[in-house]
Structures are given as structure tokens and as C-alpha cells.
Design a protein around this motif. Structure first.
Motif, short mmCIF file in Angstrom:
data_model
loop_
_atom_site.label_atom_id
_atom_site.label_comp_id
_atom_site.label_asym_id
_atom_site.label_seq_id
_atom_site.Cartn_x
_atom_site.Cartn_y
_atom_site.Cartn_z
N UNK A 1 0.84 -1.18 0.00
CA UNK A 1 0.00 0.00 0.00
C UNK A 1 0.88 1.25 0.00
N UNK A 2 0.42 2.26 -0.67
CA UNK A 2 1.25 3.44 -0.85
C UNK A 2 1.25 4.38 0.35
N UNK A 3 0.30 4.23 1.27
CA UNK A 3 0.20 5.13 2.41
C UNK A 3 0.04 4.29 3.68
N UNK A 4 1.08 4.25 4.51
CA UNK A 4 1.02 3.47 5.73
C UNK A 4 0.32 4.27 6.84
N UNK A 5 0.02 3.60 7.93
CA UNK A 5 -0.64 4.26 9.06
C UNK A 5 0.22 5.39 9.63
N UNK A 6 1.53 5.14 9.68
CA UNK A 6 2.44 6.14 10.24
C UNK A 6 2.49 7.40 9.36
N UNK A 7 2.55 7.18 8.04
CA UNK A 7 2.57 8.32 7.13
C UNK A 7 1.28 9.12 7.22
N UNK A 8 0.17 8.41 7.33
CA UNK A 8 -1.13 9.07 7.43
C UNK A 8 -1.22 9.86 8.74
N UNK A 9 -0.72 9.28 9.82
CA UNK A 9 -0.73 9.98 11.11
C UNK A 9 0.14 11.24 11.04
N UNK A 10 1.30 11.16 10.37
CA UNK A 10 2.15 12.34 10.21
C UNK A 10 1.45 13.42 9.40
N UNK A 11 0.74 12.98 8.37
CA UNK A 11 0.02 13.92 7.51
C UNK A 11 -1.04 14.67 8.30
N UNK A 12 -1.80 13.94 9.11
CA UNK A 12 -2.84 14.58 9.91
C UNK A 12 -2.25 15.41 11.04
N UNK A 13 -1.13 14.98 11.58
CA UNK A 13 -0.49 15.76 12.64
C UNK A 13 0.04 17.08 12.10
N UNK A 14 0.55 17.05 10.88
CA UNK A 14 1.12 18.26 10.29
C UNK A 14 0.04 19.24 9.85
N UNK A 15 -1.02 18.74 9.20
CA UNK A 15 -2.02 19.62 8.60
C UNK A 15 -3.29 19.74 9.42
N UNK A 16 -3.59 18.75 10.24
CA UNK A 16 -4.79 18.81 11.06
C UNK A 16 -4.50 19.50 12.38
N UNK A 17 -5.47 19.46 13.27
CA UNK A 17 -5.28 20.08 14.58
C UNK A 17 -4.50 19.17 15.53
N UNK A 18 -4.66 17.86 15.35
CA UNK A 18 -3.96 16.88 16.18
C UNK A 18 -3.72 15.62 15.35
N UNK A 19 -2.97 14.68 15.90
CA UNK A 19 -2.67 13.45 15.18
C UNK A 19 -3.92 12.63 14.93
N UNK A 20 -4.85 12.65 15.88
CA UNK A 20 -6.07 11.86 15.75
C UNK A 20 -7.22 12.62 15.09
N UNK A 21 -6.99 13.87 14.72
CA UNK A 21 -8.04 14.70 14.13
C UNK A 21 -8.11 14.44 12.63
N UNK A 22 -8.81 13.37 12.25
CA UNK A 22 -8.87 12.99 10.85
C UNK A 22 -10.03 13.64 10.12
N UNK A 23 -10.88 14.35 10.81
CA UNK A 23 -12.06 14.91 10.19
C UNK A 23 -11.96 16.37 9.83
N UNK A 24 -10.87 17.02 10.21
CA UNK A 24 -10.76 18.45 9.90
C UNK A 24 -10.61 18.65 8.40
N UNK A 25 -11.06 19.78 7.93
CA UNK A 25 -11.01 20.06 6.50
C UNK A 25 -9.56 20.10 6.01
N UNK A 26 -8.67 20.69 6.80
CA UNK A 26 -7.28 20.77 6.39
C UNK A 26 -6.65 19.39 6.26
N UNK A 27 -6.94 18.51 7.21
CA UNK A 27 -6.41 17.15 7.15
C UNK A 27 -6.92 16.39 5.96
#
Length: 89
Positions: A1-27
Motif C-alpha cells: 500500500x502506498x500510504x502506511x498508518x504512520x505516514x497518514x498519522x504524520x500527515x494529519x499531525x502536520x495539517x490537522x489540529x492533532x494526530x487523531x483529528x482525521x475529520x478536519x477540512x485541512x487534514x
């Protein structure tokens, strides 16, 4: 798979409000942008893959609608995410 859980968590941590905030528009916009880049690279080598092309068009539409929502909701957040990801209208 091209996107692992760790990469996805980093993406949301960088652009979202928190690491677990997967629903924000920015994330979500950051995730869609990552997926769009991946599909674009795939289509460069497999130009007759019409199912992927359709998926790419649908993803671009979803990202555009989220960006439009963010424009109406908070222009400063919109400008920040566009600048951060290097998007253009």
C-alpha cells in the motif's frame, strides 16, 4: 500500500489540529492532495487506466468542494492550507 498508518498519522499531525483529528477540512485536503499526486504518477505510466482516471477526477472534485467550504467558513484557514500545499485554483 502506498500510504502506511504512520505516514497518514504524520500527515494529519502536520495539517490537522492533532494526530487523531482525521475529520478536519485541512487534514482531509492534505490527504486528498497526497492521493491525487500518487494517482497522477500512476497515470503517467498507465495512461489507458480509465478507472484510475475517473477516481482522480472524483478526488479532485471532493478536494475542490472542501476548499470551497473552507473558503466560506474561514478564509484565513483556506489561504494557509493552499499556501502550505502549493495548490492553485
Amino acid at each position: 500500500m502506498y500510504l502506511t498508518k504512520e505516514e497518514k498519522a504524520k500527515l494529519f499531525a502536520k495539517h490537522g489540529k492533532a494526530k487523531n483529528d482525521t475529520g478536519s477540512a485541512e487534514g482531509q485536503i492534505a490527504l486528498f492532495t497526497h492521493r491525487i499526486k500518487h494517482l497522477t504518477e500512476h497515470l503517467k505510466t498507465n495512461r489507458k487506466d480509465y478507472n484510475t482516471e475517473r477516481s482522480l477526477v472524483m478526488l479532485v472534485g471532493k478536494r475542490r468542494s472542501l476548499l470551497d467550504y473552507l473558503t466560506k467558513k474561514d478564509v484565513l484557514r483556506y489561504r494557509a492550507i493552499v499556501k502550505e500545499l502549493g495548490l492553485r485554483k
